[in-house]
Design an enzyme around this catalytic site. Structure first.
Site, mmCIF file in Angstrom:
data_model
loop_
_atom_site.group_PDB
_atom_site.id
_atom_site.type_symbol
_atom_site.label_atom_id
_atom_site.label_comp_id
_atom_site.label_asym_id
_atom_site.label_seq_id
_atom_site.Cartn_x
_atom_site.Cartn_y
_atom_site.Cartn_z
ATOM 1 N N GLU A 1 0.867 -1.168 0.000
ATOM 2 C CA GLU A 1 0.000 0.000 0.000
ATOM 3 C C GLU A 1 0.911 1.228 0.000
ATOM 4 O OE1 GLU A 1 -2.817 0.226 3.202
ATOM 5 O OE2 GLU A 1 -3.475 2.207 2.532
ATOM 6 N N ARG B 1 6.078 -12.868 9.157
ATOM 7 C CA ARG B 1 6.526 -11.495 9.044
ATOM 8 C C ARG B 1 7.905 -11.360 9.665
ATOM 9 N NH1 ARG B 1 2.793 -7.607 8.457
ATOM 10 N NH2 ARG B 1 3.575 -5.553 8.985
ATOM 11 N N LYS C 1 4.192 0.995 9.940
ATOM 12 C CA LYS C 1 4.225 2.221 9.148
ATOM 13 C C LYS C 1 3.723 3.400 9.960
ATOM 14 C CE LYS C 1 3.437 0.216 4.693
ATOM 15 N NZ LYS C 1 2.344 0.099 3.740
#
Ligand code: ATP
Ligand code: MG
Length: 754
Positions: free
Chosen positions: A31, A258, A268
């Protein structure tokens, strides 16, 4: 590709074998709402790596379904990161927003199939109706709307006739599903916002769960690889594609763990906060775990790729020690960059019995780096050395310059301190020294014993440089928030002094400043008039470590835990008492360096493997190097009982290096072969004819031939171009496939060219 396949590659191979897909298509779908970080690098390596390994391709797709947080500057950063890591996406960069019209059509189709409805209850109610893990949810009364009603409402949503949150489109699945995600998930919501690409064309936006699987399908993606937190979303992924009865082949979702790295944050939201509120200097601040940050700091793409390779792909989340990343960059630069001298905290030394000046030829690279090149070091009676390379009242074990103890100036002479000059506050301002004229490095007949060599620069020709030293951004291993920031993460030294060749010759952009670490000419702020260097990563200065340890020992007795943590910042977990004992034995008794000792002591498997090998061969250093580097790498991927070799194999290998049967370079080849075949090293060396050539009678004819073929270089060398010495050595090593004994070659070439 490595022999040990990860679980994703195993799946991909099965799917190819069974003809499920003709070609593998993956995608990296960030994104664009922040700069990519080292976690994204892992995902990039997986997606692009798999596509490359199986002759498929990988799309770079901006998952831009959230108009309020996205921006083109993030798109650029993402493209840059992928390219910098050396990967290529197929065709144009893709955007989920490219598919908004198609995704809308799919939504209409679902409504027509009676599988989606417009809901109009409040957000609160929706939450309430969802139920809990133990209780089923309740469907909203609006779920009974007719298909016509739903179609009309959805169209009006699209046309902007409602306010945000007034209505949503939901899938009609199962309000009592055990997987809560399946309780009529949202597919579309109203958002009156300007999108950075589609501008005001849309005021409804598809949710991740609806847009992602369809974008994958539209692009013909075969393996939709994402992180574990999407595990529960997989059921929606499958539901949407199945419910729409799409033609095969269709994509399937697979999850991997992850990446987390200690002493930093990867969210983020937190990174944005650091940047927006100026806790760091922009997204490319070298302290950030962003790709732009690593790039600016001086990390190489190779080191990041290696790191991603080393950590592997697993199904369980884990925290990786940042020292592993630091190891990778050190390991990469060690093989590549020129060694130069820079004094960070200079103190002047006047050599009173030296007159005039001279230039000293010094190689940029140590012997074990297969690169050539050298520069001239100016030398005169005025030089600078590092302030802490002198101690007026030395503590025990201090090996450098003191009033009683001489020291060697690297590449140059041995000096002795004669007098210490101080200012009125008692600070040392200058050291008066004498040098031993017959002690020049390489031609030392002085007989003076020194315990170490220090770096220096000549005073008049040294260049002033700014050096930025970076430490870990957070002082805690698992930082939570701003309160955990390390206040000393950046130190700027304005007037370090560097030897002139670094600025004049620019042998590289990355350097090892001898005894200080690896540094990078800052790609933004550097100019020849105002050079700026970033510290990429430190070397291991055994002295610095030892004193740090002593310091922390003293402090822990007297102060709080919090302070102790700060003192040892920059290091991983403190060693346990048992580990400390082992560490001391390795460093003091066996004389291993700190880094190797550290690796061995922290891993019980490794240390016991090492101890076993030691029983067979009393060669602590050679063995430690192989165990801490090569064996350690193998054990990252395999269990100890899966290894095809054992401690006696390693002892045998070390012995061959020690007695110079093979060079350490060849030893790497032998090791790799041994890992695969499990053969004894001696057998491999014999079978492949890898024995090191040390016999002058074999080497001399090769040298003669090279001299004969390169008359011009011989002439230039004899006329004083010392750099060409390396050229001849390199040629001989090349001609023997690296098997010639470098020491012998050096001697013979020197003789021949005299
Ligand atoms: P957010 O912090 O907004 O949730 P994100 O970290 O998931 O975002 P995306 O831009 O959605 O960021 O991620 C793009 C891709 O990178 C996804 O496939 C995601 O799974 C992967 N990714 C993100 N963070 C990591 C990480 N720490 N380790 C491995 N892969 C990651
Ligand atoms: Mg995400």
């Amino acid at each position: 590709m490595s022999e040990n396949k990860d679980f994703l590659r195993t799946i991909v191979e099965k799917d190819l074998e069974s003809n499920k897909y003709k070609q593998i298509i993956t995608r990296f779908p960030p994104e664009p709402n922040g700069f990519p970080h080292i976690g994204h690098a892992k995902s990039i390596c997986i997606n692009f790596g798999i596509a490359r390994d199986y002759d498929g391709f990988c799309n770079l797709r901006m998952d831009d379904t959230n108009p309020t947080t996205e921006d083109t500057k993030y798109v650029e950063a993402l493209k840059d990161a992928v390219q910098w890591l050396g990967f290529k996406w197929k065709g144009e960069v893709k955007h989920t927003s490219d598919y908004f019209p198609k995704i809308y059509e799919y939504a209409v189709k679902l409504i027509k199939m009676g599988k989606a409805y417009v809901d109009s209850i409040s957000e609160e109610q929706m939450k309430e109706y969802r139920g809990t893990v133990t209780e089923p949810g309740k469907r909203s009364k609006y779920a009974n709307r007719t298909i016509e009603e739903n179609l009309e409402l959805f169209e009006k949503m699209k046309n902007g006739e409602f306010k945000d949150a007034e209505h949503v489109l939901r899938a009609k699945i199962d309000m009592s599903a055990a997987n809560m995600k399946l309780r009529d998930p949202l597919l579309y919501r109203i958002r009156h916002a300007t999108h950075f690409r589609t501008k005001d064309q849309w005021c409804i936006y598809p949710m991740y769960d609806f847009a992602h699987c369809l974008s994958d399908y539209i692009e013909g993606v075969t393996h939709s690889i994402c992180t574990l937190e999407f595990e529960n979303n997989r059921d929606i992924y499958d539901w949407v594609l199945d419910a729409l009865e799409l033609q095969p082949p269709r994509p399937y979702q697979h999850e991997f763990a992850r990446l987390g790295v200690n002493y930093t944050v990867m969210s983020k939201r937190k990174l944005l906060e650091l940047v927006n509120e100026n806790y760091v200097n922009g997204w490319d601040d070298p302290r950030l775990p962003t790709i732009a940050g690593y790039k600016r700091r001086g990390y190489t793409p190779e080191s990041i790729l290696n790191f991603c390779d080393q950590i592997g792909i697993a199904k369980a989340n884990s925290m990786v020690d940042v020292s592993q990343l630091e190891f990778c960059i050190r390991d990469d630069l060690n093989k590549k960059v020129p060694r130069v001298m820079c004094v960070l905290d200079p103190i002047k030394v006047t050599i009173e019995n030296y007159e005039g000046s001279e230039e000293i030829e010094a190689s940029y690279y140590p012997h074990d780096v297969p690169k050539e090149g050298s520069r001239k070091l100016p030398f005169s009676s005025e030089i600078y050395i590092q302030r802490d390379d002198f101690m007026e009242n030395p503590i025990k074990g201090y090996n450098r310059l003191t009033p009683e103890q001489p020291v060697r100036l690297r590449y140059a002479y041995i000096i002795t301190c004669k007098e210490v000059i101080k200012d009125e506050n008692g600070n040392i301002t200058e050291i008066k020294a004498e040098y031993a004229p017959n002690s020049k490095s390489g031609h030392d007949t002085s007989g003076i014993k020194v315990k170490s060599a220090i770096h220096w620069v000549e005073a008049k020709q040294a260049k002033k440089v700014e050096v930025r030293l970076y430490d870990r951004l957070y002082k805690n291993e698992a930082p939570e928030g701003l309160e955990d920031l390390n206040p000393n993460s950046l130190t700027i030294i304005k007037d370090a002094l560097i030897e002139p060749a670094v600025i004049n010759e620019k042998a590289d952009v990355r350097f090892q400043f001898e005894r200080e670490g690896y540094f990078y000419a800052d790609p933004v702020d550097y100019s020849d008039d105002k050079p700026v260097f970033n510290k990429i990563v430190g070397l291991k200065d055994s002295w610095a470590k030892k004193s740090k340890k002593d310091e922390s020992k003293v402090k822990t007795q007297t102060t709080q835990k919090a302070e102790k943590k700060e003192v040892i910042h920059g290091e991983a977990e403190p060693l346990t008492a048992t580990q400390q004992k082992l560490f001391d034995r390795y460093t003091n008794e066996l004389k291993l360096n700190n880094e190797v000792s550290n690796i061995l002591t922290r891993d019980e498997q490794l240390s016991s493997f090492y101890e076993q090998a030691l029983k067979e061969l009393n060669s602590p250093i050679s063995l430690a190097n192989i165990v801490a580097n090569d064996v350690a790498k193998e054990l990252k991927e395999k269990e100890i009982n899966e290894l095809k070799f054992n401690a006696s194999h390693i002892a045998q290998l070390a012995k061959m290096i020690d007695d110079e049967t093979i060079s350490s370079k060849i030893a790497k080849q032998v090791f790799e072969q041994m890992v695969k075949s499990g053969d004894e090293p001696s057998k491999i060396v014999e079978d492949k004819g890898l024995v090191q050539i040390s016999d002058p009678n074999t080497i001399l004819p090769i040298i003669d031939e090279i001299i004969e073929k390169n008359p011009e270089n011989v002439e230039k060398f004899k006329a004083g171009n010392q750099k060409l010495f390396g050229f001849f050595i390199g040629q001989v090593l090349k001609a023997t496939n690296g098997k010639a004994n470098p020491k012998v070659v050096n001697e013979l070439v020197a003789q021949k060219l005299k």
